[in-house]
Design an enzyme around this catalytic site. Sequence first.
Site, PDB file in Angstrom:
ATOM      1  N   ARG A  66       0.845  -1.208   0.000  1.00  0.00           N
ATOM      2  CA  ARG A  66       0.000   0.000   0.000  1.00  0.00           C
ATOM      3  C   ARG A  66       0.876   1.252   0.000  1.00  0.00           C
ATOM      4  O   ARG A  66       0.661   2.186  -0.786  1.00  0.00           O
ATOM      5  CB  ARG A  66      -0.916  -0.035   1.222  1.00  0.00           C
ATOM      6  CG  ARG A  66      -1.762   1.216   1.444  1.00  0.00           C
ATOM      7  CD  ARG A  66      -2.757   0.938   2.570  1.00  0.00           C
ATOM      8  NE  ARG A  66      -3.253   2.153   3.195  1.00  0.00           N
ATOM      9  CZ  ARG A  66      -4.262   2.875   2.741  1.00  0.00           C
ATOM     10  NH1 ARG A  66      -4.867   2.538   1.619  1.00  0.00           N
ATOM     11  NH2 ARG A  66      -4.674   3.948   3.391  1.00  0.00           N
ATOM     12  N   HIS A  71      -6.959   8.984   3.471  1.00  0.00           N
ATOM     13  CA  HIS A  71      -6.377   9.714   4.598  1.00  0.00           C
ATOM     14  C   HIS A  71      -7.264  10.907   4.952  1.00  0.00           C
ATOM     15  O   HIS A  71      -7.700  11.638   4.069  1.00  0.00           O
ATOM     16  CB  HIS A  71      -4.980  10.225   4.248  1.00  0.00           C
ATOM     17  CG  HIS A  71      -3.962   9.131   4.102  1.00  0.00           C
ATOM     18  ND1 HIS A  71      -2.797   9.273   3.381  1.00  0.00           N
ATOM     19  CD2 HIS A  71      -3.941   7.855   4.590  1.00  0.00           C
ATOM     20  CE1 HIS A  71      -2.109   8.156   3.434  1.00  0.00           C
ATOM     21  NE2 HIS A  71      -2.772   7.278   4.162  1.00  0.00           N
TER      22      HIS A  71
END
Length: 302
Positions: free
Chosen positions: A266, A289
């Site tokens: 990732r 995020h």
Amino acid sequence: MIHPESYLSDFQKWLSGPNFEIPYSSASIKGYVANVRRFLDYIDSEGLEEMEDISVGLVKRWIVQGKSGIAPVSTQMVRYSAIRLFFDWLQYAHRFPFHPAQALQEEKRQNRQVGGRRGGRGGNQQKRLPPVLDREEIDRLRIEAKRHETIAGYRDAALVDFLLSTALRAQEAVTFRLADLNGYYTGRIRVIGKGNKERLVRFPPPPKDSLELWLYVRKRMPSTADTLFLSDQGKPLSAAMLYMVIRRLLERTGIHKPQAGPHLLRHTAASLWLAEGMDLRRVQENMGHSSIVVTSRYLHLL
């Protein structure tokens, strides 16, 4: 005198047009245009008469200045992204003679190199950067994953390409459904991530060979599961099993990192996106995020 509207309208059309492999969202476009408007207002207040009078120093001052001192890092990152795109457009549409955002990035890189040679113990302790694979390690991992012509071998090769293309979390990857494959092939998938939040992940069209081989094998497995990846016994792969698969692949390849599971891939996918020119805000949206400061850590890996 510089007239912002004469630039902003065409800049917005360029961002909205068919100029990008992965189109920008309307929210991203609105944010970029708003920041460029503020930049143009700023240079007008500085008394600039022509766009050609813009200097690297002027751009740098606007990016870093805050209401009372230095702007937060997240604000600086957003401003820099907007300015970089704006001068990309100026060079594309008006053959603008130079690119101050690129010059600023090169200046920062040189300063970092000089600072590294000087050494020293001063300054704040740096936050730990996310571990990533370099391109040579990625190639080795892919070769190792394809080495065995078994059910697990075909699945593992497809898994590595899938994770490096999408940057999905382990749980998101193992619950990915066969029904969503068309979105994967076109580089647009919707994911339910942490906190049950939905996000759209957009990425360059991924490699197909390894996945098509896995699908060929998967169709011959006695399974009623609707998830893309299965165990050797035809059951849905769990996050813990996925971790073991990636960890063992890394061990067999001889790659040793602080992280040894799917999260390493990732991190690697995010760094590859940035290295290939994907916008920081886009990477933030893809990764899920909540803060762009978290995403900006990957810039230090380029």
